[in-house]
Design an enzyme around this catalytic site. Structure first.
Site, short mmCIF file in Angstrom:
data_model
loop_
_atom_site.label_atom_id
_atom_site.label_comp_id
_atom_site.label_asym_id
_atom_site.label_seq_id
_atom_site.Cartn_x
_atom_site.Cartn_y
_atom_site.Cartn_z
CB SER A 25 -0.92 0.05 1.45
OG SER A 25 -1.54 1.42 1.51
CE LYS A 26 3.24 7.18 -3.20
NZ LYS A 26 4.89 6.81 -3.48
#
Length: 498
Positions: free
Chosen positions: A263-264
């Site tokens: 996940s960014k």
């Protein structure tokens, strides 16, 4: 009434020229690793079967759009060598390739689906039959589902707002086939009558995907396994229209660890982040392709592949059902292998910006410095701290001259530096051969190992225990005058230490 003349014309345009795949990103700002992998698999399937690779921009979710994100998509694909045969920038037989430019298409197909009995108009104020929580989903009877044609027309004539919903069979099962997971059967009572056309006339992404994939002749749909739950509804749409169903290829997620997807938001890197962190595009492409896919047969043990090799050996059956864990240390290993295999001139070109972060003095040849880095560098961002001593000799301790393996100590190092200063001053041709000959000649004359000469010289001219390259290469790059100046400072330091 559905515009059958228009629909028939659209149907006649559908290409039937073999394998056709599409990469259909949403322009949301960056290319995360999972998205890049989808693009790679989609591209490799097309190229392996001599098919067509299509780029489609899915921008119907206007709330999530990021300015400049389409440029990021083009740039990433270009850098990764993923050349598309059709797309917004190159055109093609089934243009346009941007979803918002196709928005007039979907209502026409939805109206046709209503006439075929597989969709219906819903005028409910609230979406009563929407699925609210998957875990507790129960089908709720939609009062609009069984409205007569006259009732529907009256409401349409009155201008009442509506959505168009898919009519899911109340009883029975639907079975779809996935190339990775096999046949999966779902009871239709577990599926909701999903919205196809929203009140604003725009399609939902699920409906737009099916229509666009059909109109573009897509034969293989590659997407994340999170879409497995939607596949039964896709199948029912294809069947409702009487269309051939493409091959589904659902890929398991890329994970940051055994329990969490990348996940960014949690700080996991995008493609652009990895490049900024000093990884080479070719290494990233190679490694990401192997995240959930394994070559088979004679290539089963091979890890390093060119793009042409990947095209040759890629097959869908090599894709794993299991999630893949992104291992940055493994990527680092791939990157170092790619760096070592580069042509020296090519490495010097990519390394120069990183060298110049630390070595501002243009008198020091960047290509020469790159030459001593190439076999000692794993990622490009390692470079500045490895070569910062060229611009300025760092402060260092006389203790660095004490090295057990080289059998050096402070008195011996002082003696050796004084002798080498005299030899270097008399050395006319300042090149690797002459510098090496000067030092090995001294070792031979003194009856000692080469290291006993080279260690103190390297410490004096670099001021570091660990350097890329040895005394010979560093002295050559620094030049005769600067090397002698630094050796004089080393002598001064050692004399104070005694």
């Amino acid at each position: 009434m559905a515009d059958m003349n228009w629909i028939n014309e659209m149907e006649s345009r559908i290409p039937v020229d073999g394998v056709r795949t599409r990469f259909a990103p949403s322009p949301t700002g960056y290319m995360h690793v999972g998205n890049l992998r989808t693009a790679l698999y989609t591209y490799l399937i097309a190229r392996h079967y001599d098919g067509k690779f299509i780029l489609r921009i899915e921008d119907t979710d206007q709330g999530r759009l990021v300015e400049g994100a389409v440029d990021v998509i083009y740039k990433t694909m270009r850098e990764c060598g993923l050349s598309h045969d059709e797309g917004p920038d190159v055109g093609g037989p089934v243009a346009p390739y941007v979803q918002t430019e196709r928005k007039g298409f979907y209502i026409k197909y939805a109206q046709w689906l209503v006439e075929r009995g597989h969709a219906y108009y819903c005028f409910c104020e609230k979406a009563e039959s929407e699925e609210e929580e998957a875990a507790s989903f129960q089908r709720v009877a939609d009062p609009c589902r069984d409205m007569s044609a006259d009732e529907v027309q009256a409401k349409l004539d009155a201008g009442l707002p509506y959505v168009i919903r898919q009519r899911i069979p109340e009883d029975g099962t639907v079975t779809f086939h996935d190339e990775i997971f096999g046949d999966i059967t779902v009871e239709t009572k577990t599926l909701d009558d999903q919205v196809l056309i929203k009140r604003d006339g725009l399609p939902t992404s699920n409906f737009a995907n099916v229509i666009d994939d059909h109109m573009m002749g897509i034969t293989h749909v590659v997407r994340g396994s999170e879409y497995l739950s939607s596949a039964p509804k896709y199948n029912l749409l294809y069947e409702g229209f009487g269309w051939d169903i493409p091959k589904y290829v659902h890929c398991s997620p890329v994970m940051r660890d055994a329990h969490n997807k990348m996940s960014k938001r949690k700080g996991d890197p995008s493609y652009e982040d990895l490049i900024a962190q000093g990884y080479l595009t070719d290494a990233v492409v190679n490694y990401v392709t192997l995240l959930g896919w394994s070559p088979r047969g004679e290539y089963a043990e091979q890890e390093i592949f060119t793009m042409d090799e990947l095209i040759k050996v890629f097959d869908i059956q090599g894709i794993s059902k299991s999630p893949a864990i992104f291992d940055i240390e493994k990527l680092r290993y791939f990157n170092s292998a790619y760096i070592r295999a580069m042509e020296p001139a090519a490495f010097a070109k990519v390394a120069e910006p990183f060298i110049r972060q630390a070595v501002k003095n243009e008198a020091y040849d960047a290509a020469g410095i790159a030459g001593i880095l190439q076999q000692r560098c794993e990622v490009l961002t390692d470079i500045p701290e490895k070569v910062d001593f060229f611009d300025a000799l760092p402060e260092y301790s006389s203790e660095l001259y004490i090295h057990k393996k080289s059998k050096t100590d402070i008195p011996g190092s002082l003696d050796m530096l004084k002798k080498m200063v005299a030899v270097f001053e008399a050395t006319e041709n300042w090149n690797d051969e002459s510098i090496l000959a000067a030092m090995t000649g001294m070792a031979e004359a003194e009856g000692v190992k080469n290291a006993k000469v080279m260690w103190p010289v390297r410490i004096a001219i670099a001021g570091k225990a660990v350097t890329p390259g040895g005394a010979v290469e560093i002295a050559r790059i620094l030049g005769k005058e600067e090397s002698l100046r630094r050796m004089a400072k080393g002598i001064e330091l050692l004399e104070k230490a005694l």
